[in-house]
Write an enzyme that holds these catalytic residues in place. Structure first.
Site, short mmCIF file in Angstrom:
data_model
loop_
_atom_site.label_atom_id
_atom_site.label_comp_id
_atom_site.label_asym_id
_atom_site.label_seq_id
_atom_site.Cartn_x
_atom_site.Cartn_y
_atom_site.Cartn_z
N CYS A 1 0.89 4.19 -2.83
CA CYS A 1 0.70 5.62 -2.56
C CYS A 1 1.83 6.44 -3.18
O CYS A 1 1.60 7.47 -3.82
CB CYS A 1 0.68 5.87 -1.04
SG CYS A 1 -0.94 5.70 -0.28
N ARG B 1 0.83 -1.21 0.00
CA ARG B 1 0.00 0.00 0.00
C ARG B 1 0.87 1.26 0.00
O ARG B 1 0.57 2.22 -0.69
CB ARG B 1 -0.94 -0.04 1.21
CG ARG B 1 -1.93 1.09 1.32
CD ARG B 1 -2.83 1.21 0.13
NE ARG B 1 -2.29 2.16 -0.82
CZ ARG B 1 -2.85 2.50 -1.97
NH1 ARG B 1 -3.97 1.97 -2.35
NH2 ARG B 1 -2.30 3.38 -2.75
#
Lengths: 109, 282
Positions: free
Chosen positions: B243, B239
């Protein structure tokens, strides 16, 4: 042969006579549609659960034909009226001939 | 657009309470037994940067939220079940399974909330993934798992699931202080062509839309999460990488010291929120 196939059901353990209860079922299954190709360009053969049946004390509650468009881990949620104590039997039929079964008893007062 | 229309739209916006607004009824009770802390006082080290800390669950749509209320509906639990089978399997040359040393997975309750954690013997900060690999290679005589492999994500999901409801409580002082400060510096550093820091979205704009999705405060208490966008479990480092990629930057590698420092710092921002993993997110 499908791998990691595991049926799960959720049925309340008790109900009052004539009550409509909610039933949830799920079977982990890859549901390979037969439309996809592997890294070498070969078609991955279709391998799905093609039928799902639920009965209560021998009487059919739901009987579903499942097609390849249904996604991984087919989930069915439905309601059933329970007139008396008894047993739900859930059966899933695999393309490869395997039959998976799960049961759940319910006490009706 | 006339002034009147604009005013009417603004009014409509005021009347429709956003999903993340304070709601006294809002409650997440998993399986009718595990109470999840959705809002907690901000940790002291944040120094007022957030008025309170809020679980990412709060920012999701009601349909997605409901899936986390019951393990039967939570797709992440399927992976937890797979890990339960691996837990009992002898994996390496020593003929040992996880269960040989640790009994039930439930005995690991309390592990997830304190990771990443300093390992005194090895003299390093360890994520849960590193600890699992240490067990595999040093105790079981098995091959280490890839950080982002299915086996690894399933196992971290299992370890999270048995700690659900416990508050995140990572240590930020002592031997990890330098690493924590490095993580904080990364959090506030603008990366990429878009020049965005973590804080640009998750501290200054949580609750606002990013494309069609609401930004959360970016806490990691729900990891590994089941995401509909990938229809699979997603690890923390995956994740983070996503990002940073979205800022149009060269990202750090999964499992790198950089992302480990960031993992520690971001975890500490959520100290006080409940372990939710495997949470369900968009």
């Amino acid at each position: 042969m499908a791998e990691n196939v595991k049926p799960r059901v959720k049925v309340p353990s008790s109900a009052s006579a004539g009550e409509t209860v909610q039933i949830k079922t799920l079977i982990s299954h890859q549901m390979e549609s037969g439309q996809r190709r592997d890294a070498d360009g070969n078609v991955i053969p279709r391998s799905i659960i093609n039928r799902f049946v639920a009965t209560f004390n021998g009487e059919t509650v739901i009987d579903v034909v499942i097609e390849p468009a249904v996604s991984t881990n087919p989930y069915f949620e439905f309601e059933a009226k329970v007139p008396e104590s008894g047993e739900f039997v859930f059966t899933w039929y695999d393309d490869d001939g395997s039959v998976y079964e799960d049961t759940a008893s319910i006490e009706v007062s | 657009m006339t002034t009147r229309t604009v005013a009417a739209l603004a009014l409509a916006g005021l009347l429709a309470a956003p999903a993340w607004a304070e709601d006294a009824e809002e409650r997440l009770l998993v399986n009718d037994e595990i109470e999840i802390t959705l809002r907690a006082p901000a940790p002291e080290h944040l120094d007022g940067a957030l008025p309170e800390i809020v679980s990412g669950w709060v920012y999701r749509s009601p349909e997605t939220q409901d899936l986390q209320r019951d393990d039967f509906d939570n797709p992440g639990i399927l992976y937890v079940d797979q890990a339960r089978e691996v837990w009992n399997a002898a994996l390496g040359s020593e003929g040992k399974s996880c269960a040989s040393c640790h009994d039930d997975p439930e005995s690991m309750r309390g592990v997830r909330p304190v990771y990443p954690k300093w390992d005194e013997a090895k003299g390093e900060l360890q994520s849960l993934e590193m600890q699992i690999n240490e067990c595999l290679t040093d105790q079981m005589g098995a091959e280490a798992w890839g950080w982002d492999s299915d086996d690894m994500k399933n196992m971290t999901a299992l370890l999270a699931s048995v700690s659900r409801g416990m508050p995140i409580d990572v240590a930020i002082d002592g031997p990890v202080q330098d690493i924590w400060e490095r993580g904080r510096e990364m959090y506030y550093t603008r990366y990429g062509q878009l020049e965005l820091s973590c804080a640009s979205c998750h501290e200054q704009n949580y609750g606002n839309l990013i494309r069609a999705d609401h930004l959360s405060q970016g806490h990691t208490n729900g990891f590994p999460v089941y995401r509909f966008s990938t229809t699979a479990l997603v690890s923390q480092h995956n994740r983070f990488r996503g990002c940073i990629r979205d800022t149009r930057a060269e990202t750090f590698a999964i499992g790198s010291d950089d992302l480990l420092a960031l993992e520690l710092y971001v975890a500490s921002r959520g100290n006080g929120l409940s372990v939710e993993g495997p949470a369900v997110r968009h």
